[in-house]
Design an enzyme around this catalytic site. Structure first.
Site, PDB file in Angstrom:
ATOM      1  N   ASP A  38       0.813  -1.204   0.000  1.00 45.38           N
ATOM      2  CA  ASP A  38       0.000   0.000   0.000  1.00 45.38           C
ATOM      3  C   ASP A  38       0.858   1.269   0.000  1.00 45.38           C
ATOM      4  O   ASP A  38       0.734   2.103   0.896  1.00 45.38           O
ATOM      5  CB  ASP A  38      -0.906  -0.058   1.240  1.00 45.38           C
ATOM      6  CG  ASP A  38      -1.839   1.137   1.350  1.00 45.38           C
ATOM      7  OD1 ASP A  38      -2.234   1.680   0.310  1.00 45.38           O
ATOM      8  OD2 ASP A  38      -2.159   1.520   2.502  1.00 45.38           O
ATOM      9  N   GLU A  61       1.111  -0.783  14.176  1.00 48.14           N
ATOM     10  CA  GLU A  61       0.206   0.039  13.344  1.00 48.14           C
ATOM     11  C   GLU A  61      -1.174   0.038  13.971  1.00 48.14           C
ATOM     12  O   GLU A  61      -1.651  -1.001  14.435  1.00 48.14           O
ATOM     13  CB  GLU A  61       0.065  -0.529  11.926  1.00 48.14           C
ATOM     14  CG  GLU A  61       1.230  -0.284  11.019  1.00 48.14           C
ATOM     15  CD  GLU A  61       0.993  -0.801   9.590  1.00 48.14           C
ATOM     16  OE1 GLU A  61      -0.173  -0.913   9.169  1.00 48.14           O
ATOM     17  OE2 GLU A  61       1.999  -1.101   8.927  1.00 48.14           O
ATOM     18  N   TYR A  95     -10.789  -1.235   9.417  1.00 47.60           N
ATOM     19  CA  TYR A  95     -11.093  -2.315   8.475  1.00 47.60           C
ATOM     20  C   TYR A  95     -12.097  -3.300   9.071  1.00 47.60           C
ATOM     21  O   TYR A  95     -12.764  -4.016   8.345  1.00 47.60           O
ATOM     22  CB  TYR A  95      -9.817  -3.043   8.051  1.00 47.60           C
ATOM     23  CG  TYR A  95      -8.925  -2.182   7.177  1.00 47.60           C
ATOM     24  CD1 TYR A  95      -9.357  -1.755   5.923  1.00 47.60           C
ATOM     25  CD2 TYR A  95      -7.677  -1.775   7.612  1.00 47.60           C
ATOM     26  CE1 TYR A  95      -8.546  -0.960   5.122  1.00 47.60           C
ATOM     27  CE2 TYR A  95      -6.860  -0.981   6.818  1.00 47.60           C
ATOM     28  CZ  TYR A  95      -7.310  -0.573   5.578  1.00 47.60           C
ATOM     29  OH  TYR A  95      -6.513   0.217   4.785  1.00 47.60           O
ATOM     30  N   TYR A 145      -6.435  -2.968  13.122  1.00 48.56           N
ATOM     31  CA  TYR A 145      -7.326  -1.953  12.534  1.00 48.56           C
ATOM     32  C   TYR A 145      -8.772  -2.124  12.978  1.00 48.56           C
ATOM     33  O   TYR A 145      -9.684  -1.899  12.196  1.00 48.56           O
ATOM     34  CB  TYR A 145      -7.184  -1.962  11.006  1.00 48.56           C
ATOM     35  CG  TYR A 145      -5.881  -1.308  10.585  1.00 48.56           C
ATOM     36  CD1 TYR A 145      -5.778   0.081  10.525  1.00 48.56           C
ATOM     37  CD2 TYR A 145      -4.750  -2.057  10.315  1.00 48.56           C
ATOM     38  CE1 TYR A 145      -4.575   0.701  10.179  1.00 48.56           C
ATOM     39  CE2 TYR A 145      -3.550  -1.457   9.970  1.00 48.56           C
ATOM     40  CZ  TYR A 145      -3.476  -0.072   9.901  1.00 48.56           C
ATOM     41  OH  TYR A 145      -2.295   0.541   9.575  1.00 48.56           O
ATOM     42  N   GLU A 173       3.544  -7.577   7.824  1.00 49.67           N
ATOM     43  CA  GLU A 173       2.297  -8.249   7.492  1.00 49.67           C
ATOM     44  C   GLU A 173       2.467  -9.412   6.517  1.00 49.67           C
ATOM     45  O   GLU A 173       1.821  -9.458   5.462  1.00 49.67           O
ATOM     46  CB  GLU A 173       1.269  -7.246   6.961  1.00 49.67           C
ATOM     47  CG  GLU A 173       0.916  -6.202   7.994  1.00 49.67           C
ATOM     48  CD  GLU A 173      -0.442  -5.565   7.760  1.00 49.67           C
ATOM     49  OE1 GLU A 173      -0.956  -5.616   6.631  1.00 49.67           O
ATOM     50  OE2 GLU A 173      -0.986  -5.004   8.724  1.00 49.67           O
TER      51      GLU A 173
HETATM   52  C1  GCB Z   1      -1.275  -2.076   6.841  1.00 55.05           C
HETATM   53  C2  GCB Z   1       0.009  -1.982   6.118  1.00 55.05           C
HETATM   54  C3  GCB Z   1       0.308  -0.573   5.651  1.00 55.05           C
HETATM   55  C4  GCB Z   1      -0.959   0.051   5.083  1.00 55.05           C
HETATM   56  C5  GCB Z   1      -2.001   0.113   6.188  1.00 55.05           C
HETATM   57  C6  GCB Z   1      -3.331   0.701   5.713  1.00 55.05           C
HETATM   58  O1  GCB Z   1      -1.530  -2.964   7.575  1.00 55.05           O
HETATM   59  O2  GCB Z   1       1.090  -2.487   6.840  1.00 55.05           O
HETATM   60  O3  GCB Z   1       1.309  -0.627   4.681  1.00 55.05           O
HETATM   61  O4  GCB Z   1      -0.728   1.316   4.560  1.00 55.05           O
HETATM   62  O5  GCB Z   1      -2.252  -1.183   6.644  1.00 55.05           O
HETATM   63  O6  GCB Z   1      -3.508   1.894   5.859  1.00 55.05           O
HETATM   64  O7  GCB Z   1      -4.143  -0.049   5.181  1.00 55.05           O
END
Ligand code: GCB
Length: 658
Positions: free
Chosen positions: A219, A565, A533, A529, A465
């Protein structure tokens, strides 16, 4: 998030999978699937290039009375080669129709026809080599070219390198001429190849990350070109090839242990000198070294040492010299911070005290420069890290510049230093996974060789990941894929420990990923997330899932844990009350709640928000303006509401405070 499209899953299935996943990862936490390292999976072999010693590319060139550096940053000639005809047509001798390009910089934001270009881009530059360099060893060093490079000098091929983000060098002594200009030609290739690290989408799954264009498995935008400096440098015929510094604490004293290697198996005398601060005259503390068959070691005791911490990043200047009967014949100086890092039980310790990392995942990303080195931006970013009260960041998802490491040492930022292993999906073929392992091992060796002496580097990260398919779908993990990943982590963690026994090793685990892999590392790092998500707009449910997940992982693994994250998109200027998804308010609220969940758990060794600043991605249906807007700063580094929230939480926190 992970590599859903690369696994052949359509956008609809992905979104459905996300919807189904509410709480699935939390429910699964704690359950180890039973696949152990290497089970049903052939052990990985080291890459072929491991049999020969690495070239001294890892030692950053420096200028002193014995060594020279000629930085070739500036305007170069450039030409795209969409038909791949350049080599046959002799472009290594002259580019037929070049245009000017700055080095360093990505090519994408500079020329419209290069914006989404995948293929070869040719660079050429003429330079004089001073006659005074004759008799010395001369090297050509490229500090980073994404993703592969072939290099010629005066039309003659001098070497190839695959992989971005790390330096490589070729010896050109005997090839460089002193009586006329030399022509350097570099062909850079940025194809998204499935068997590279980072991999491109597998054949037949061209959609990449959520049908992104250009298609990637990750991403962020696949910026390409010569991203850092190109330089010529010299070393004396007999020179230092490698220096490794480790430090320890003995009461009030610091111990500085030095291992050095001289070229050609040289035997003779040397000296290690430690000066009280960078730039101070050498010689405050000195110890003799004896090189035998190229190797020597020494130990210096620093009475009442000033230990390195993010708040007090004290640096000493260590100078190693090689001596013959006439005096010094080579010298190399580096900055040294005396500090220790340790994992004890479920705590992470810096100088024997618990430390909690407060900070971000970042990117090397800025308009126009792309991933090109930009020192002004680097200095500003570090100012903002300090302003917001951060003490750490992760070099997501690849190694950053040497200047980034140097500045972190000097101003006190802890770094989780990551290789470019992003987008690995262990459901791929055995052949592909073996190719990844070979390349990732090589990258890990290069990274540790380059960054091992930086006090700011607190741990190594060997992947971001890693996946098994669609991590959030809640589908059972495929045992063969789990075993492949276990073998990868077994190899990578073992290698990191073998190369550097002083730092913990980790990787950033995906939500819904297998716990087996987390069991193989020293610090549990997880990307989560909930509230974005999964369980979007439901912050109560999201934080409950988070708390359950953290507790289950802690009781299964009993290690320090870092949220590497977490975050939400916050479109600058968008507001709502009550907070709704995509607003600055929702982003700030989610981040604040995550910090509270973490603060209640003493095993939490860090909260790294995703992410520091908005960054460019490929175009897709989930990235408006081709940006990931989870930054707490905008792409041009203006604070969003979340930045102010973090500043109020983090500023003045005690070292152990979240
Ligand atoms: C993740 C990834 C990161 C993405 C992020 C997202 O888990 O490690 O590279 O940018 O999510 O914002 O979806």
């Amino acid at each position: 998030m992970g590599t859903e499209e690369a696994d052949g899953i359509s956008r609809r299935e992905f979104l459905k999978g996300v919807g189904m996943a509410s709480g699935a990862a939390a429910a699964g936490a704690g359950a180890l699937s039973g696949a152990s390292a290497g089970e049903a999976w052939p052990a990985f072999k080291p890459p072929a290039d491991e049999v020969k010693p690495r070239l001294s590319a890892a030692m950053r060139p420096q200028q002193n009375e014995f060594r020279n550096v000629m930085d070739l940053s500036g305007l170069w000639q450039f030409q795209l080669d969409p038909k791949g005809e350049g080599e046959q047509a002799g472009w290594n001798h002259a580019l037929p129709s070049p245009r000017p390009i700055p080095v360093p910089a990505s090519w994408n934001d500079l020329f419209d026809d290069a914006a989404n270009y995948l293929g070869n881009g040719w660079y050429a530059q003429e330079c004089w080599v001073p006659k005074t360099w004759s008799g010395q060893k001369i090297f050509l060093r490229v500090y980073s070219a994404n993703y592969a490079a072939r290099v010629w000098l005066n039309g003659e091929h001098v070497g190839d390198h695959e992989g971005g983000h790390l330096p490589f060098a070729f010896e050109i002594s005997g090839k460089a001429r002193f009586d006329q200009p030399n022509l350097i030609t570099i062909r850079v290739e940025n194809l998204q190849k499935p068997d590279r690290v980072p991999p491109g989408p597998a054949p037949g799954h061209g959609g990449g990350f959520i049908n992104s264009y250009p298609a990637t498995t990750y991403d962020f935008f696949p910026y390409a070109g010569i991203h850092r400096q190109v330089a010529l440098y010299t070393c004396p015929a007999t020179h230092l090839e490698d220096v490794t510094v480790t430090t320890a604490i003995d009461g009030q004293d610091g111990m500085v242990k030095v291992r050095a290697r001289a070229s050609g198996g040289w035997s003779g005398k040397g000296k290690a000198e430690l000066a009280p601060g960078y730039g101070a005259a050498a010689g405050t503390l000195a110890v003799d070294m004896n090189f035998t068959a190229g190797e020597a070691s020494a130990e210096l005791r620093v009475p009442s040492a000033r230990f390195w911490t993010p708040d007090h990043p004290h640096l000493y200047a260590l100078t190693i010299s090689l001596l013959d009967s006439s005096g010094a014949i080579d010298r190399y100086t580096l900055e040294v911070g005396v500090r220790t890092v340790e994992v004890r039980g479920d705590r992470l310790l810096l100088n024997n005290q618990p430390i909690v990392l407060r900070g971000f995942g970042k990117h090397e990303d800025f308009p126009l420069h792309g991933k090109g080195l930009d020192l002004a931006q680097l200095v500003r970013d570090y100012q903002l890290l300090k302003w917001v009260g951060a003490n750490a960041y992760r070099t997501s998802h690849y190694p950053y510049s040497e200047e980034a490491m140097e500045l972190a040492d000097r101003i006190g930022i802890l770094i989780i230093d990551e290789i470019p292993a992003v987008g690995l999906n262990f459901a791929e073929s055995e052949e592909t996974i073996h190719a990844w392992s070979a390349m990732a091992q090589s990258q890990l060796r290069d990274l540790i060789a380059r960054d091992k002496n930086h006090p700011s580097v607190i741990m190594w990260s060997v992947a971001n990941e890693p996946g098994l398919g669609s991590p959030l779908s809640g589908a059972p993990h495929k045992p063969q894929a789990v075993a492949a990943g276990s073998s990868y982590f077994h190899t990578m963690v073992g290698l990191a420990h073998q190369l550097d026994s002083t730092r913990p090793v980790t990787f950033a685990g995906v939500q819904g990923g297998p716990n087996d892999w987390l069991g193989l590392v020293d610090v549990t790092s997880i990307n989560r997330y909930y509230g974005w998500y999964t369980e979007g707009a439901q912050l109560e449910a999201a934080t409950a899932s988070l708390a359950k997940d953290l507790d289950a992982l802690h009781s299964a693994l009993a290690k320090p844990m870092i949220l590497t994250e977490f975050g939400a998109e916050g479109l600058a200027g968008w507001h709502s009350q009550p907070p709704e998804m995509w607003t600055e308010d929702y982003q700030a609220e989610l981040i604040g709640r995550y910090l509270e969940v973490a603060r209640e758990r003493p095993f939490m060794a860090g909260t790294l928000v995703w992410c520091f600043a908005d960054f460019k991605t490929s175009q897709s249906i989930i990235r408006a303006e081709s940006l990931n807007s989870k930054g707490v700063f905008t792409r041009d580094r203006l604070p969003k509401r979340a930045a102010h929230l973090l500043r109020s939480r983090w500023h003045g926190s005690k070292p152990e405070g979240a």
